[in-house]
Scaffold this motif. Sequence first.
Motif, short mmCIF file in Angstrom:
data_model
loop_
_atom_site.label_atom_id
_atom_site.label_comp_id
_atom_site.label_asym_id
_atom_site.label_seq_id
_atom_site.Cartn_x
_atom_site.Cartn_y
_atom_site.Cartn_z
N SER A 160 0.82 -1.22 0.00
CA SER A 160 0.00 0.00 0.00
C SER A 160 0.85 1.26 0.00
CB SER A 160 -0.95 0.01 1.20
OG SER A 160 -0.27 0.30 2.40
N ARG A 161 2.00 1.21 0.69
CA ARG A 161 2.88 2.38 0.73
C ARG A 161 3.48 2.66 -0.65
NH1 ARG A 161 0.39 2.12 4.82
NH2 ARG A 161 1.18 2.37 6.95
N LEU A 162 3.89 1.60 -1.33
CA LEU A 162 4.50 1.76 -2.65
C LEU A 162 3.43 2.11 -3.70
CD1 LEU A 162 6.99 -1.24 -2.56
CD2 LEU A 162 7.50 1.19 -2.22
N TYR A 163 2.29 1.44 -3.62
CA TYR A 163 1.21 1.68 -4.58
C TYR A 163 0.62 3.07 -4.41
CZ TYR A 163 -3.05 0.64 -7.26
OH TYR A 163 -4.07 0.64 -8.18
N GLY A 164 0.66 3.59 -3.19
CA GLY A 164 0.07 4.90 -2.92
C GLY A 164 1.04 6.06 -3.04
N ARG A 165 2.21 5.84 -3.60
CA ARG A 165 3.17 6.93 -3.76
C ARG A 165 2.65 7.99 -4.73
NH1 ARG A 165 8.46 3.91 -5.66
NH2 ARG A 165 6.81 2.75 -6.74
N SER A 166 2.85 9.24 -4.36
CA SER A 166 2.45 10.34 -5.25
C SER A 166 3.14 10.23 -6.60
CB SER A 166 2.76 11.68 -4.60
OG SER A 166 2.04 11.85 -3.41
#
Length: 218
Positions: A160-166
């Motif tokens: 989720s952290r990588l997928y949600g990167r701006s």
Amino acid sequence: MPHELPPGQPWPIGFAATCLRATLYILFVAALAQGAYYEALHFHEVRFSERGFTELAQSALLLTASALLLYTRQVLKVLPTLTLLMFAFVFSSLIREQDAFLDHYVFDGAWQMLVTLVIVPTLYLVIRARRRFLAEFAAYANSFSFGLFAAGVLTTYVFSRLYGRSAFWEAVLQEHYARTFKDAAEEVVELFGYALILIAVIELTLLARRWHLARRAG
């Protein structure tokens, strides 16, 4: 609290019970996805914020998982060291989800202090009982619950952290980029990860109950 390990082979789960649980989990995950959809559709003022469905559902999932881990440890008295560490991890995540509230109404950095107060004593106790912990982990590691818990952690804290990167969403949407896309992507994937963690804890509780009954019967 007794220190004997659970029996090697708890009572098996029937096929019908497995199908029932799988159906309930599918309906549960579908309900969460539908809730996020309705949030995006009807609640524009709060969608994907601390007051929106997705964030509140995340907290509810973590709170339920924390309560079940306490029940498994304190009432069923199965895998006490392992469940203590899992509780500290899940409960710290719950505290982290309240960061905006704590920073605003308590003081800036309050959530970090609370997480430290949970994690540090827990790590001390687990390290002190490390042989016990390793034996409990060996009893738990081959279970369906462990696989789900690992999947939930990877989904929530890595993917989720990588997928949600701006940067990722700026590359995908280019001139059409808006922060809402990034927030929705990250928060909904995180919600699914927490759902996996809760399902894993439910499975652990059911497994612990079978171990508990088998121990009493023996």
